[in-house]
Design a protein around this motif. Structure first.
Motif, PDB file in Angstrom:
ATOM      1  N   ILE A  42       1.563   2.991  -2.686  1.00 50.33           N
ATOM      2  CA  ILE A  42       1.439   3.079  -1.294  1.00 50.33           C
ATOM      3  C   ILE A  42       0.337   4.346  -1.397  1.00 50.33           C
ATOM      4  N   GLY A  46      -2.246   4.948   3.471  1.00 50.48           N
ATOM      5  CA  GLY A  46      -1.275   3.683   3.763  1.00 50.48           C
ATOM      6  C   GLY A  46      -1.643   2.573   3.298  1.00 50.48           C
ATOM      7  N   GLN A  71      10.397  -3.550   4.866  1.00 50.04           N
ATOM      8  CA  GLN A  71      11.167  -2.366   4.564  1.00 50.04           C
ATOM      9  C   GLN A  71      12.109  -1.940   5.624  1.00 50.04           C
ATOM     10  N   ASP A 103       1.928   2.358  10.440  1.00 47.45           N
ATOM     11  CA  ASP A 103       2.283   3.633   9.294  1.00 47.45           C
ATOM     12  C   ASP A 103       3.812   3.342   8.907  1.00 47.45           C
ATOM     13  N   THR A 104       4.575   2.448   9.413  1.00 50.90           N
ATOM     14  CA  THR A 104       5.862   2.298   9.076  1.00 50.90           C
ATOM     15  C   THR A 104       6.377   2.237   7.651  1.00 50.90           C
ATOM     16  N   THR A 106       6.780   3.471   4.073  1.00 47.34           N
ATOM     17  CA  THR A 106       7.158   4.978   3.136  1.00 47.34           C
ATOM     18  C   THR A 106       7.150   4.432   1.684  1.00 47.34           C
ATOM     19  N   PRO A 107       7.127   5.486   0.675  1.00 46.97           N
ATOM     20  CA  PRO A 107       7.629   5.328  -0.361  1.00 46.97           C
ATOM     21  C   PRO A 107       9.041   5.033  -0.675  1.00 46.97           C
ATOM     22  N   GLU A 142       4.195   6.323  -4.382  1.00 50.12           N
ATOM     23  CA  GLU A 142       2.900   6.994  -4.040  1.00 50.12           C
ATOM     24  C   GLU A 142       1.817   7.054  -5.110  1.00 50.12           C
TER      25      GLU A 142
END
Length: 143
Positions: A42, A46, A71, A103-104, A106-107, A142
């Motif tokens: 990611i 994003g 996720q 933007d939901t 995440t790493p 990331e």
């Protein structure tokens, strides 16, 4: 229509069809496979990048490897691109990238579904033919 638009349209159609399809499982045919690498990335903006391998045989129409990621809530899936596939019986790599509209993501842990799907024209209407599907737990890191 550009190739990128056609790939996006095919990937979107595959995701809609998968949503209506029964639970996905890996193909029983050893020459019809798709894998998902254990880690995806990611980017700071994003953009999600997923990858793996595929193998398929015998196609009469265009074939794509589509992917989606979820996720947290497994009922919310984000389509992550589509790659044109070659069904020659050999193993090939695939990589799809896209920036989901929200933007939901995440790493951390996530679930990916990858599908090798052919658009087969019968009677003038393109119908999906699924060569292989795989669901895989991965880690988004990331980049």
């Amino acid at each position: 229509m550009s190739m990128r638009s056609a790939l996006g349209t095919a990937a979107g159609a595959a995701l809609l069809l998968l949503a209506a399809a029964p639970a996905a499982t890996a193909s029983a045919d050893p020459y019809e496979t798709v894998t998902v690498d254990p880690a995806g990335s990611i980017a700071p903006d994003g953009t999600i990048t997923l990858s793996g391998t595929y193998r398929c045989l015998g196609n009469s129409g265009p074939v794509f490897v589509s992917s989606s990621v979820s996720q947290g809530d497994p009922s919310v899936r984000h389509g992550i691109g589509g790659t044109r596939a070659v069904c020659d019986g050999m193993e090939h790599g695939w990589e799809n990238s896209a920036k989901p509209s929200s933007d939901t993501l995440t790493p951390g842990p996530a679930q990916v579904e990858a599908t090798v799907m052919e658009l087969s024209s019968r009677g003038g209407l393109p119908l999906p033919r699924f060569h292989a599907t795989q669901r895989q737990d991965i880690t988004l890191t990331e980049s």
